[in-house]
Write a protein that holds these residues in place. Sequence first.
Motif, PDB file in Angstrom:
ATOM      1  N   SER A  29       2.112  17.083   4.405  1.00 11.97           N
ATOM      2  CA  SER A  29       3.544  16.982   4.662  1.00 11.97           C
ATOM      3  C   SER A  29       3.816  15.856   5.661  1.00 11.97           C
ATOM      4  N   ALA A  30       5.060  15.417   5.705  1.00 10.41           N
ATOM      5  CA  ALA A  30       5.432  14.345   6.633  1.00 10.41           C
ATOM      6  C   ALA A  30       5.115  14.743   8.068  1.00 10.41           C
ATOM      7  N   GLN A  33       1.367  14.566   8.639  1.00  5.05           N
ATOM      8  CA  GLN A  33       0.924  13.180   8.718  1.00  5.05           C
ATOM      9  C   GLN A  33       1.273  12.574  10.075  1.00  5.05           C
ATOM     10  N   TYR A  54       2.588   8.287   3.647  1.00  2.00           N
ATOM     11  CA  TYR A  54       2.825   8.349   2.209  1.00  2.00           C
ATOM     12  C   TYR A  54       3.859   9.421   1.869  1.00  2.00           C
ATOM     13  N   SER A  55       4.654   9.116   0.855  1.00  2.00           N
ATOM     14  CA  SER A  55       5.539  10.113   0.264  1.00  2.00           C
ATOM     15  C   SER A  55       4.750  10.903  -0.768  1.00  2.00           C
ATOM     16  N   PRO A  56       5.298  12.003  -1.281  1.00  2.00           N
ATOM     17  CA  PRO A  56       4.567  12.794  -2.291  1.00  2.00           C
ATOM     18  C   PRO A  56       4.176  11.997  -3.530  1.00  2.00           C
ATOM     19  N   ASP A  57       4.946  10.938  -3.863  1.00  2.00           N
ATOM     20  CA  ASP A  57       4.595  10.134  -5.037  1.00  2.00           C
ATOM     21  C   ASP A  57       3.672   8.974  -4.698  1.00  2.00           C
ATOM     22  N   SER A  59       4.031   6.615  -2.472  1.00  2.00           N
ATOM     23  CA  SER A  59       4.648   5.383  -1.989  1.00  2.00           C
ATOM     24  C   SER A  59       4.456   5.285  -0.479  1.00  2.00           C
ATOM     25  N   VAL A  61       5.676   4.740   3.079  1.00  2.00           N
ATOM     26  CA  VAL A  61       6.988   4.925   3.691  1.00  2.00           C
ATOM     27  C   VAL A  61       6.855   5.018   5.208  1.00  2.00           C
ATOM     28  N   LEU A  63       7.553   7.238   8.000  1.00  2.00           N
ATOM     29  CA  LEU A  63       7.827   8.657   8.168  1.00  2.00           C
ATOM     30  C   LEU A  63       8.666   8.924   9.409  1.00  2.00           C
TER      31      LEU A  63
END
Length: 208
Positions: A29-30, A33, A54-57, A59, A61, A63
Amino acid sequence: MRSRIVVITGLIAAVVSVSAESSTQRVLSANQQIAAAVLPLPEILRGKATVIGYSPDLSIVTLRQGSNGMVCSVFQPGTDQFDMRCYHESFMPLIRRLRELHAKNLKDEDVDRIIDEEVKTKKLVLPDHPTAGYRMYGPLSDYQPSTNLAGKEIHAWQSIHFPYKTAAEIGLAEEGQVPRTMPYVMTSGTFWSHVMIEHEDNDAKDKK
């Protein structure tokens, strides 16, 4: 000497949990992380550091946008290593450029040549003042996301970066000339020149 490729490859990515029953990867989870990414920092710096993950997909990002000038990131999905790094924001253009060049599978000497030329032509601007780096590294199995605790197999160290300065200029020994628990300079005189500060024991665990 540690390979700079190892130091740079995998930067700006995420911690994952690999299931013992399958090879399925799960991005943490954000909040998890963020908690893991800032562990290398002194506690007083953790709350206001920028964190990239990282985002769930999968990517890349931001955070959390910070305010104290430090940028922390976590390692790429699929790794079995806990590898967290934090650098000052003024040093990040070099980190990003190194990541781009190493992604092209260039030889170290070619990367060095390109960086030197880009600095010379001012395409790449490096900080003209020392900047700090922080890192924790070890087996992912020795990190517990639920408690945000790193075990004894995960080691911590710090670095002070001063591009193109030499060990002689600042009055320190080079790598291999003193015990590793004393500060020493790696890659003296290059754009990656920095003081290494290592420790006998892991002293960067979360103390919250």
